[in-house]
Enzyme design. Structure first.
Site, PDB file in Angstrom:
ATOM      1  N   LYS A 144     -19.130   1.293   9.936  1.00 10.45           N
ATOM      2  CA  LYS A 144     -18.871   0.103   9.093  1.00 10.45           C
ATOM      3  C   LYS A 144     -19.154  -1.174   9.884  1.00 10.45           C
ATOM      4  CE  LYS A 144     -15.208   1.565   5.942  1.00 10.45           C
ATOM      5  NZ  LYS A 144     -13.775   1.404   5.650  1.00 10.45           N
ATOM      6  N   ASN A 200     -23.191  -9.011   7.016  1.00 14.22           N
ATOM      7  CA  ASN A 200     -22.482 -10.306   7.035  1.00 14.22           C
ATOM      8  C   ASN A 200     -23.202 -11.349   7.890  1.00 14.22           C
ATOM      9  OD1 ASN A 200     -20.438  -9.648   5.219  1.00 14.22           O
ATOM     10  ND2 ASN A 200     -19.243  -8.618   6.796  1.00 14.22           N
ATOM     11  N   ILE A 253     -17.404 -14.074   6.760  1.00 13.64           N
ATOM     12  CA  ILE A 253     -16.815 -15.293   7.325  1.00 13.64           C
ATOM     13  C   ILE A 253     -17.799 -16.417   7.054  1.00 13.64           C
ATOM     14  CG2 ILE A 253     -17.769 -14.822   9.637  1.00 13.64           C
ATOM     15  CD1 ILE A 253     -15.209 -16.127  10.805  1.00 13.64           C
ATOM     16  N   ASP A 256     -12.621  -9.780  12.093  1.00 12.99           N
ATOM     17  CA  ASP A 256     -13.323  -8.490  12.096  1.00 12.99           C
ATOM     18  C   ASP A 256     -14.644  -8.667  11.332  1.00 12.99           C
ATOM     19  OD1 ASP A 256     -14.080  -5.762  11.300  1.00 12.99           O
ATOM     20  OD2 ASP A 256     -12.141  -5.242  12.182  1.00 12.99           O
ATOM     21  N   VAL A 257     -15.759  -8.287  11.965  1.00 12.51           N
ATOM     22  CA  VAL A 257     -17.073  -8.574  11.352  1.00 12.51           C
ATOM     23  C   VAL A 257     -17.361  -7.725  10.121  1.00 12.51           C
ATOM     24  CG1 VAL A 257     -18.138  -9.416  13.492  1.00 12.51           C
ATOM     25  CG2 VAL A 257     -18.347  -6.973  12.871  1.00 12.51           C
ATOM     26  N   TYR A 311     -34.220  -7.972   5.708  1.00 14.82           N
ATOM     27  CA  TYR A 311     -33.888  -9.397   5.488  1.00 14.82           C
ATOM     28  C   TYR A 311     -35.044 -10.281   5.966  1.00 14.82           C
ATOM     29  CZ  TYR A 311     -29.064  -9.445   3.781  1.00 14.82           C
ATOM     30  OH  TYR A 311     -27.940  -9.351   2.993  1.00 14.82           O
ATOM     31  N   TYR A 355     -22.561   5.902  15.806  1.00 16.75           N
ATOM     32  CA  TYR A 355     -23.116   4.778  16.575  1.00 16.75           C
ATOM     33  C   TYR A 355     -24.633   4.704  16.387  1.00 16.75           C
ATOM     34  CZ  TYR A 355     -23.966   1.857  20.747  1.00 16.75           C
ATOM     35  OH  TYR A 355     -24.350   0.862  21.627  1.00 16.75           O
ATOM     36  N   GLY A 357     -16.382  -9.198  24.712  1.00 13.33           N
ATOM     37  CA  GLY A 357     -16.681  -7.897  25.331  1.00 13.33           C
ATOM     38  C   GLY A 357     -17.356  -8.040  26.690  1.00 13.33           C
TER      39      GLY A 357
END
Ligand code: NAD
Ligand code: UDP
Length: 324
Positions: A93, A101, A65, A60-61, A161, A147, A14
């Site tokens: 999402k 992730n 992965i 795609d995040v 976390y 957003y 980006g």
């Protein structure tokens, strides 16, 4: 020379991500870019593809992965209103599942992870300028919510976390940033005005042009992001990164016309719903904690951006891909 790290950059093709990848590759790090090319194209990576310490993965995040890394910069998310409102469900999402992730990966790898958050977490602010302690005024059901609320939820996940699992996190709240490699059709005000001025089209001011933004040049911003990642381990943020020089949108239009020597006329269009009235970062924390402040004034940054717009073929850039 800092120690070589294995670094993941999501959204690395980006506008900001591609320049960040370049800086990290130039520092000698092993950089993995994860990208789905929703709002970008491979031309942003021409200086990187083929470099031995750069790797591109189309992914795609929102999907997990499995990688082994030391640091993660999580930038994947459409950022321009026209892009993030294109498929709002996908946008939220991307923010929420993308955060889960990368945080899971950081926990497994004991990696440091940085979230590219936004001034949009402050919504249409009642406090001006905005310090990090301000909790914001966001409409949770409006057209910008996919957003704003996605980014707010991502900040929550990062903090949880950190508190629950000891993950080493950083949160940066990025204010309006502009520069070379902005998508010419992303609908953001700087790219719109420059494109319109160069093509001799009408310059579209939404509302009466009295709303304000504070524009930070890309190179300053990416320097701030890297400094935040490399800051002391007990510094999680959130920290505001942006240029505190505030301009009305009317002033921006005048400056673009002057710098491009354009004959374009200014026209006024309806103000979009929930458009923030004023925005300016309080960057006291970034100055104190990171020794950071922007160096490039708007006039100079705009000139560099205009030069880049003149150098590209705008027809090579496509609008967001359908069916995302
Ligand atoms: P951008 O749209 O140019 O970059 C986002 C990148 O993420 C694109 O390359 C896009 O293809 C990719 N992407 C989107 N969804 C994805 C997904 N599901 N999986 C994988 N890749 C995906 O925008 P930018 O201006 O470079 O913004 C980068 C980050 O900084 C974003 O997270 C944005 O919210 C944040 N930010 C930017 C600004 C700004 O003014 N530029 C301000 C505040 C926050
Ligand atoms: N804007 C405008 N004309 C345009 C595009 C945007 O007047 O062609 C205005 C928009 O309404 C907002 C400001 O410029 O008040 C910044 O818009 P942008 O989409 O760049 O970013 P954001 O609203 O997310 O800060």
């Amino acid at each position: 020379m800092p120690q070589i790290q294995r670094i993941l950059v999501t959204g690395g093709a980006g506008f900001l991500g591609s320049y960040l990848c370049e800086q990290l590759v130039d520092q000698g790090h092993d950089v993995i870019c994860v990208e789905n090319f929703f709002t970008s194209q491979k031309s942003n990576l021409v200086g990187l593809l083929g470099r031995p310490n750069f790797e591109l993965i189309r992914h795609d995040v929102t999907q997990p992965i499995w990688l082994e890394v030391d640091e993660i910069y999580n930038l994947a998310c459409p950022a321009a209103p026209g892009h993030y409102q294109y498929n709002p469900i996908k946008t939220i999402k991307t923010s929420v599942m993308g955060a889960i992730n990368v945080l899971g990966m950081a926990k497994r790898c004991d990696a440091k992870v940085l979230q590219a958050s936004t001034s949009e977490v402050y919504g249409d602010p009642e406090v001006h300028p905005q310090p990090e302690s301000y909790r914001g005024s966001v409409n949770p059901i409006g057209p910008r919510a996919c957003y704003d609320e996605g980014k707010r939820a991502a900040e929550t996940l990062f903090m949880d976390y950190h508190r629950m699992n000891g993950v080493n996190i950083r949160i940066v709240r990025i204010f309006n940033t502009y520069g070379p490699r902005m998508h010419p059709f992303d609908g953001r005000v700087v790219s719109n005005f420059i494109r319109q001025a160069l093509l001799g089209e009408e310059i579209t001011i939404f509302g009466d042009g009295s709303q304000t933004r504070s524009f930070c040049y890309r190179d300053d911003l990416v320097d701030g992001i890297i400094r935040t990642m490399n800051s002391e381990d007990d510094f999680t943020g959130p920290v505001n990164l942006g240029n505190p020089d505030e301009f009305t949108i009317g002033e921006l239009a005048q400056l673009v016309v002057e710098l491009t020597c354009s004959k374009s006329q200014v026209v006024y269009r309806d103000l979009p719903a929930d458009d923030p009235t004023r925005r300016r970062p309080d960057i006291s924390l970034a100055k104190k904690q990171l020794g950071w402040q922007p160096r490039i004034p708007l006039r100079e940054g705009l000139q560099r951006t205009i030069d880049w717009f003149r150098s590209i073929n705008m027809a090579d850039f496509r609008p967001p891909t359908p069916n995302f």
